[in-house]
Design an enzyme around this catalytic site. Structure first.
Site, PDB file in Angstrom:
ATOM      1  CG  ASP A   1       0.300   3.588  -1.369  1.00  0.00           C
ATOM      2  OD1 ASP A   1       0.638   2.435  -2.062  1.00  0.00           O
ATOM      3  OD2 ASP A   1      -0.091   3.449  -0.418  1.00  0.00           O
TER       4      ASP A   1
ATOM      5  CD  GLU B   1      -2.788   0.265  -1.803  1.00  0.00           C
ATOM      6  OE1 GLU B   1      -2.449  -0.780  -1.670  1.00  0.00           O
ATOM      7  OE2 GLU B   1      -2.177   1.495  -1.760  1.00  0.00           O
TER       8      GLU B   1
ATOM      9  CG  HIS C   1       1.527  -0.344  -4.390  1.00  0.00           C
ATOM     10  ND1 HIS C   1       0.519  -0.519  -3.421  1.00  0.00           N
ATOM     11  CD2 HIS C   1       1.207  -1.293  -5.423  1.00  0.00           C
ATOM     12  CE1 HIS C   1      -0.116  -1.647  -3.704  1.00  0.00           C
ATOM     13  NE2 HIS C   1       0.314  -1.902  -4.946  1.00  0.00           N
TER      14      HIS C   1
ATOM     15  CG  HIS D   1      -4.427   4.016   1.180  1.00  0.00           C
ATOM     16  ND1 HIS D   1      -4.225   3.591   2.531  1.00  0.00           N
ATOM     17  CD2 HIS D   1      -3.071   3.655   0.788  1.00  0.00           C
ATOM     18  CE1 HIS D   1      -2.929   2.825   2.759  1.00  0.00           C
ATOM     19  NE2 HIS D   1      -2.151   2.996   1.798  1.00  0.00           N
TER      20      HIS D   1
ATOM     21  CG  HIS E   1      -3.710  -0.895   3.629  1.00  0.00           C
ATOM     22  ND1 HIS E   1      -4.097  -0.339   2.490  1.00  0.00           N
ATOM     23  CD2 HIS E   1      -2.477  -0.712   3.608  1.00  0.00           C
ATOM     24  CE1 HIS E   1      -2.974  -0.027   1.709  1.00  0.00           C
ATOM     25  NE2 HIS E   1      -1.939  -0.464   2.418  1.00  0.00           N
TER      26      HIS E   1
ATOM     27  CD  GLU F   1       0.148   2.754   4.057  1.00  0.00           C
ATOM     28  OE1 GLU F   1       0.417   3.254   3.001  1.00  0.00           O
ATOM     29  OE2 GLU F   1      -0.027   1.528   4.293  1.00  0.00           O
TER      30      GLU F   1
END
Length: 266
Positions: free
Chosen positions: A8, A10, A60, A105, A117, A136
């Site tokens: 990802d 972030e 992502h 993240h 998020h 996640e």
């Protein structure tokens, strides 16, 4: 050894603004190069540890951030989204010896990253699994547990690493950044890559069985939506109960069924 890497952005060092995560923006290009560097570093560490096969999921946004040309020759890269409920660990199965997360993240509602998020940054207030706020990482670590693959290494923000250390202290973590309000404090880009390589090699040479995650016997998943209309619509999914204008609950003994529900409702 066969290794899976889910990447990802972030949780990559330096990434601070949503505009930097969007492929259509000019300031995305320099930060996606750092994403590639940290993924490459993980690959180098895995190869030094004896990996013969490495499958990478660009996890992502559009799934089309990493340039395949910059990766080692003996890797394969999944770009885009198939629609399979495993989502960010698509194609993971029992044949893999280890799973790693790069650039992950903190969960939605966390103050540990300005980009915190869970799955859908604009539609979801939070997701809880058995009363625990889900990141996640947690959602996909449980997916790995269904196919008996240990999660051996995670890099990302400090808040996520602290969460994982409480979840399973045997999983190697590496915090490349820390969120403070709407800012981030990130380590040097070259150092992030260097230490990722070293820590991945060390993690893969350790006792991987200690990193396996035990699935709960049953699951109660609560999803809180930003928009009450989405909660109402989601309430018609089989097994879902609406418990407030914005929140729903889903119960199951099958985690794959949970992943299917998340795939359709998030």
């Amino acid at each position: 050894m066969k290794v899976y890497i889910s990447a990802d952005i972030e949780g990559i060092t330096g990434v601070t603004s949503w505009s930097e995560t969007d492929k259509g923006n000019a300031d995305h290009s320099s930060l996606v190069k750092q994403m590639e560097e940290e993924v490459n570093a993980a690959c180098r560490g895995a190869l030094k540890a004896g990996a013969e096969e490495i499958l990478i999921k660009d996890a992502h946004d559009s799934g089309r951030n990493i340039d395949p040309a910059v990766l080692p020759r003996n890797t394969k890269l999944i770009r885009g989204w198939s629609g399979h409920p495993f989502s960010m660990v698509q194609e993971l199965d029992e044949s893999f010896d280890a799973l790693m997360f790069i650039g992950y993240h903190s969960r939605s509602g966390s103050g540990a990253n300005p980009l915190s998020h869970t799955m859908n940054a604009h539609a979801i207030n939070y997701i809880k699994i058995n009363g625990t706020y889900a990141s996640e990482f947690l959602i996909h670590a449980y997916a790995a547990a269904t196919v008996d693959v240990p999660v051996v290494f995670v890099s990302g923000d400090k808040g996520l690493c602290e969460e994982i250390n409480k979840f399973n202290e045997n999983i190697s973590t590496f915090a490349v950044k820390e969120g403070v309000g709407n800012s981030t404090i990130g380590i040097n880009s070259n150092l992030a890559a260097q230490l990722t390589e070293e820590k991945v090699e060390e993690a893969l040479k350790g006792n991987l069985s200690l990193c396996k995650i035990k699935l709960p016997d049953s699951f109660e998943v609560e999803i809180s939506y930003v928009n009450h209309i989405k909660a109402y619509k989601a309430s018609f999914y089989p097994g879902v109960k609406q418990i407030s204008p914005t929140n729903i609950v889903y119960k199951s003994r099958s985690y794959f069924d949970v992943l299917c529900m998340i795939s359709f409702l998030v």
